[in-house]
Structures are given as C-alpha cells and as structure tokens.
Design a protein around this motif. Structure first.
Motif, PDB file in Angstrom:
ATOM      1  N   LEU A 181       5.258  -1.690   9.972  1.00 13.70           N
ATOM      2  CA  LEU A 181       4.565  -2.953   9.805  1.00 13.70           C
ATOM      3  C   LEU A 181       3.347  -2.795   8.899  1.00 13.70           C
ATOM      4  O   LEU A 181       2.347  -2.193   9.296  1.00 13.70           O
ATOM      5  N   PRO A 182       3.415  -3.315   7.694  1.00 14.67           N
ATOM      6  CA  PRO A 182       2.262  -3.225   6.807  1.00 14.67           C
ATOM      7  C   PRO A 182       1.206  -4.263   7.160  1.00 14.67           C
ATOM      8  O   PRO A 182       1.515  -5.369   7.609  1.00 14.67           O
ATOM      9  N   GLY A 183      -0.037  -3.888   6.951  1.00 14.14           N
ATOM     10  CA  GLY A 183      -1.106  -4.877   6.972  1.00 14.14           C
ATOM     11  C   GLY A 183      -1.291  -5.369   5.556  1.00 14.14           C
ATOM     12  O   GLY A 183      -0.335  -5.724   4.876  1.00 14.14           O
ATOM     13  N   ARG A 184      -2.507  -5.319   5.076  1.00 15.65           N
ATOM     14  CA  ARG A 184      -2.775  -5.777   3.714  1.00 15.65           C
ATOM     15  C   ARG A 184      -2.705  -4.578   2.774  1.00 15.65           C
ATOM     16  O   ARG A 184      -3.660  -3.830   2.613  1.00 15.65           O
ATOM     17  N   ALA A 213     -10.693  -7.742   2.973  1.00 16.71           N
ATOM     18  CA  ALA A 213     -10.930  -6.304   3.125  1.00 16.71           C
ATOM     19  C   ALA A 213     -12.015  -6.030   4.154  1.00 16.71           C
ATOM     20  O   ALA A 213     -11.944  -5.055   4.919  1.00 16.71           O
ATOM     21  N   ALA A 214     -13.020  -6.893   4.208  1.00 17.74           N
ATOM     22  CA  ALA A 214     -14.116  -6.708   5.157  1.00 17.74           C
ATOM     23  C   ALA A 214     -13.654  -6.843   6.601  1.00 17.74           C
ATOM     24  O   ALA A 214     -14.285  -6.291   7.520  1.00 17.74           O
ATOM     25  N   SER A 215     -12.532  -7.550   6.817  1.00 19.79           N
ATOM     26  CA  SER A 215     -12.021  -7.738   8.183  1.00 19.79           C
ATOM     27  C   SER A 215     -11.185  -6.557   8.664  1.00 19.79           C
ATOM     28  O   SER A 215     -10.791  -6.507   9.827  1.00 19.79           O
ATOM     29  N   TYR A 221      -7.900  -2.530   1.223  1.00 20.27           N
ATOM     30  CA  TYR A 221      -6.460  -2.703   1.282  1.00 20.27           C
ATOM     31  C   TYR A 221      -5.806  -1.320   1.213  1.00 20.27           C
ATOM     32  O   TYR A 221      -6.356  -0.379   0.638  1.00 20.27           O
ATOM     33  N   GLY A 222      -4.620  -1.201   1.774  1.00 16.77           N
ATOM     34  CA  GLY A 222      -3.893   0.054   1.695  1.00 16.77           C
ATOM     35  C   GLY A 222      -3.240   0.224   0.335  1.00 16.77           C
ATOM     36  O   GLY A 222      -2.994  -0.746  -0.387  1.00 16.77           O
ATOM     37  N   ALA A 223      -2.933   1.465  -0.024  1.00 17.02           N
ATOM     38  CA  ALA A 223      -2.216   1.761  -1.263  1.00 17.02           C
ATOM     39  C   ALA A 223      -0.719   1.833  -0.961  1.00 17.02           C
ATOM     40  O   ALA A 223      -0.321   2.348   0.088  1.00 17.02           O
ATOM     41  N   PRO A 224       0.123   1.319  -1.854  1.00 13.95           N
ATOM     42  CA  PRO A 224       1.567   1.397  -1.625  1.00 13.95           C
ATOM     43  C   PRO A 224       2.049   2.811  -1.325  1.00 13.95           C
ATOM     44  O   PRO A 224       2.934   3.000  -0.486  1.00 13.95           O
TER      45      PRO A 224
END
Length: 257
Positions: A181-184, A213-215, A221-224
């Motif tokens: 499950l990916p987030g952002r 991003a602050a949340s 954000y994550g990197a692919p």
C-alpha cells in the motif's frame, strides 16, 4: 542481499510508469525475467531493453479479455509465471457523492475482476511447483477509505477481500499473497492528484504538495525506487513467511499499525 529470484518469470501489470515500473525495474535488477506491460507498447519494450531476459508487451488491462491476451503473450516470452504483480490505473477521483452505478461497475471490473482472472490463471503453475508470489500494488485506501478517491477505495477493497481469502488457502502450497500500500509516492499519478486538489482549492500545486508532505511523519513524499525495493522483497524467496498481509509504504502517514 540475494533475494533468490534470479531466473524467475515475473509479470508486472501496468509497468510502463509509476509504481508498476519501479517494481518491474527492481525485480529485473535482481535477475528476474520480467514482462513489462502497458498500453504504451513502445515504452514497455524500451523499459525492458535495459535488462537481460526481460520483455515489453503492449496490453490493455481494462477487460478480462485484454488481461488474458497479455498473459498468453507473457507465457510465450518467459514461460509460466512465478511472480504476478497486480496493478492497474486508478479510477477517476471523486467523493462518494460523485459515484454512479456505471462508475462502480467499471471500478470493480478493472481493479478486482480483471486482476482475479490473472490470479486464477497463474495459480495452478505456482501451486504445482510449490512456489509463487502474488503481490497487489494497492492503496492505503484499503485500510482507511480516501474521501476523494471513492471509486479506487471500492475497487481495491473488493480485491483485498479476495486476496486475503486466497492467501489462507494457498499458503501451504508455498504461494504468498500480499498487498503493498503506497502513501504519497512521487509519481505522475500523485502529481495529477495534487494538481486536481490545487485547482479545487485555488492554491498552487507547490503549496498543495508542501502541505501534503508536512502531514507525513517522514516529511516528504516517497521515491518510486523505495517502493520498488519493498515490492521486490515481498516477491522474494526470503519473504516466504509473509502472506495475507497489507504492507504500507507510506512514510508513517497512517496512524494505524
């Protein structure tokens, strides 16, 4: 770390970009013979050309027929599938108030029925050889439905119910079934969602992304590639005791364990 999947045949659905591409690349880098697939056939071939033994195949995964055509071509290219990564384009954004019956049917078809048809077709080989990996690239919407992505949550939760039930009955055959499950994650899809949010709020895309991003506890954000590495591990020989699980790759975004 040797993941033990060199030479395995892997089919990664919708892998010409985004999280699908990151997963296919990670598997191919570990020596798996990967089928890159997607509507952009030339791009699938280009992605695959960087890895020995991998191939690119044009495919339309919006229907069961299209999925089965992809599977037939994949088997011709790399043999029976040992690793199946389920993925597909997300439905249009919108709240539950924006949904109609036709939308619901399409979401369940593309995100559950089409994907179930691939699982059903690949399982006999996996069970016979006592080794197989089924991984769904899903969404944190299966843990907590996302208000602005109602259709995505509906379709992916339907698939989650099927995969969890399946995991319970094929684990003894050496077949694992999991969801990632990916987030952002910084993909074009997330960029599009940020753009939509910016348009609705009257803010700039940069402001929307900064606030998002602050949340996140990781504050970014994550990197692919980070997502792809996690997916490759779940598809590995080392992860043989992880099954029936929904693993989050979200920087701590969701507060549930």
């Amino acid at each position: 770390m040797d993941l033990g999947i060199a030479g395995k045949a892997a089919l990664v659905c919708a892998s010409t970009g985004g999280l699908g591409a990151a997963t296919a690349q990670a598997l191919a880098a570990e020596g798996a013979r990967v089928v890159f697939s997607g509507r952009r056939g030339e791009l699938a071939e280009k992605e695959a050309s960087a890895y020995d033994g991998s191939v690119g195949i044009e495919a339309d995964l919006s229907s069961v027929e299209g999925a089965q055509q992809l599977l037939t071509k994949a088997r011709e290219a790399v043999g029976d599938i040992d690793i199946l990564v389920l993925n597909g384009p997300g439905p249009k954004p919108g709240t539950a108030l924006d949904v109609n019956g036709e939308d619901m049917l399409q979401a369940v078809t593309s995100l559950a029925i089409v994907q179930q048809s691939l699982v059903e077709a690949c399982l006999p080989h996996m069970r016979e050889q006592k080794w197989g990996r089924i991984l769904s690239i899903a969404s944190t919407g299966v843990v907590a439905p996302i208000t602005g992505l109602a259709l995505s949550s509906v379709g992916r939760m339907a698939l989650a119910g099927y995969l969890k039930s399946l995991a319970n009955v094929v684990a003894a055959d050496g077949v694992t079934v999991n969801m990632l499950l990916p987030g952002r994650i910084a993909t074009d899809r997330v960029g599009q969602l940020d753009a939509n949010a910016a348009e609705q709020s009257g803010k700039s895309v940069e402001e929307v992304a900064k606030r998002a991003a602050a949340s996140i506890p990781a504050k970014r954000y994550g990197a692919p590639a980070e997502f792809g590495a996690t997916a490759a591990f779940l598809c590995s020989d080392l992860a043989s005791y992880i099954t029936g699980s929904a693993v989050r790759c979200d920087g701590g975004l969701h507060t549930t364990l």
